[in-house]
Design a protein around this motif. Sequence first.
Motif, PDB file in Angstrom:
ATOM      1  N   LEU A  63       0.832  -1.203   0.000  1.00  0.00           N
ATOM      2  CA  LEU A  63       0.000   0.000   0.000  1.00  0.00           C
ATOM      3  C   LEU A  63       0.867   1.253   0.000  1.00  0.00           C
ATOM      4  O   LEU A  63       0.494   2.273  -0.582  1.00  0.00           O
ATOM      5  CB  LEU A  63      -0.948   0.003   1.187  1.00  0.00           C
ATOM      6  N   ASP A  64       2.047   1.172   0.619  1.00  0.00           N
ATOM      7  CA  ASP A  64       2.959   2.310   0.620  1.00  0.00           C
ATOM      8  C   ASP A  64       3.430   2.645  -0.792  1.00  0.00           C
ATOM      9  O   ASP A  64       3.616   3.814  -1.120  1.00  0.00           O
ATOM     10  CB  ASP A  64       4.148   2.037   1.542  1.00  0.00           C
ATOM     11  N   CYS A  69       3.476   6.745  -5.098  1.00  0.00           N
ATOM     12  CA  CYS A  69       3.681   6.876  -6.548  1.00  0.00           C
ATOM     13  C   CYS A  69       3.117   8.191  -7.076  1.00  0.00           C
ATOM     14  O   CYS A  69       2.193   8.766  -6.515  1.00  0.00           O
ATOM     15  CB  CYS A  69       3.066   5.685  -7.290  1.00  0.00           C
ATOM     16  N   GLY A  70       3.696   8.645  -8.191  1.00  0.00           N
ATOM     17  CA  GLY A  70       3.203   9.842  -8.863  1.00  0.00           C
ATOM     18  C   GLY A  70       2.279   9.513 -10.021  1.00  0.00           C
ATOM     19  O   GLY A  70       1.697  10.394 -10.642  1.00  0.00           O
ATOM     20  N   THR A  95      -8.701   0.157   0.523  1.00  0.00           N
ATOM     21  CA  THR A  95      -9.640   1.126   1.094  1.00  0.00           C
ATOM     22  C   THR A  95      -8.928   2.251   1.834  1.00  0.00           C
ATOM     23  O   THR A  95      -9.314   3.418   1.711  1.00  0.00           O
ATOM     24  CB  THR A  95     -10.643   0.421   2.028  1.00  0.00           C
ATOM     25  N   GLU A  96      -7.874   1.939   2.577  1.00  0.00           N
ATOM     26  CA  GLU A  96      -7.192   2.993   3.330  1.00  0.00           C
ATOM     27  C   GLU A  96      -6.523   4.009   2.399  1.00  0.00           C
ATOM     28  O   GLU A  96      -6.436   5.191   2.727  1.00  0.00           O
ATOM     29  CB  GLU A  96      -6.196   2.421   4.347  1.00  0.00           C
ATOM     30  N   VAL A  97      -6.076   3.566   1.219  1.00  0.00           N
ATOM     31  CA  VAL A  97      -5.519   4.492   0.229  1.00  0.00           C
ATOM     32  C   VAL A  97      -6.643   5.398  -0.290  1.00  0.00           C
ATOM     33  O   VAL A  97      -6.460   6.601  -0.453  1.00  0.00           O
ATOM     34  CB  VAL A  97      -4.847   3.719  -0.928  1.00  0.00           C
ATOM     35  N   TRP A  98      -7.809   4.805  -0.521  1.00  0.00           N
ATOM     36  CA  TRP A  98      -8.972   5.570  -0.981  1.00  0.00           C
ATOM     37  C   TRP A  98      -9.372   6.617   0.058  1.00  0.00           C
ATOM     38  O   TRP A  98      -9.601   7.781  -0.276  1.00  0.00           O
ATOM     39  CB  TRP A  98     -10.125   4.602  -1.259  1.00  0.00           C
TER      40      TRP A  98
END
Length: 196
Positions: A63-64, A69-70, A95-98
Amino acid sequence: MVNILVLYYSRNGSTKAMAQHIARGVESVSGAEAMLRTVPKVSTVCEQTDDEIPESGSLYVTLDDLNQCGGLALGSPTHFGNMAAPLKYFIDNTTEVWFSGALSNKPAAVFTSTGSMHGGQETTLLSMMLPLFHQGMILLGLPSSEDALRETVTGGTPYGASHVNHGQHSLSKDEKTLCFALGARLATTAIKLKPS
């Protein structure tokens, strides 16, 4: 430097080869670098797990990697007109990225490979776009200004790069050209969109 994540799942090597050509396209743009990542297989046996680091090839995505990322290129073989389960499984757990909005306003592109001309390449590309829209990403395709897109008799669509396996796993010249062009377009756009 802008870091472009090239995330793929490949069972027979064709999607991996596409990812490598996309990465070359990314790195042809000054100020951009590609990071190749994959996902582990999904086991039908609940107790089975993969090692943290694969025996060979690209590292498993985290997830990191998404958070940092760009831009993102997402690739999968076509399975009945849809992305492969291992890639979908990973995406379903972002989900946590969202919630954080880490991918919002960043460019993304998709790519696929299939075993037949009518294997569902375009529906697979569209299926991979849907979660990227939910993540707030800006989706890129291949414009008609790419000569190889107009001339190809193998893979290639406006929705993203594709490969059609006509009894061989190697990519055609046009497919390689379109993968490279997609990577370069993604990197160029990421640089333009990078906050100053």
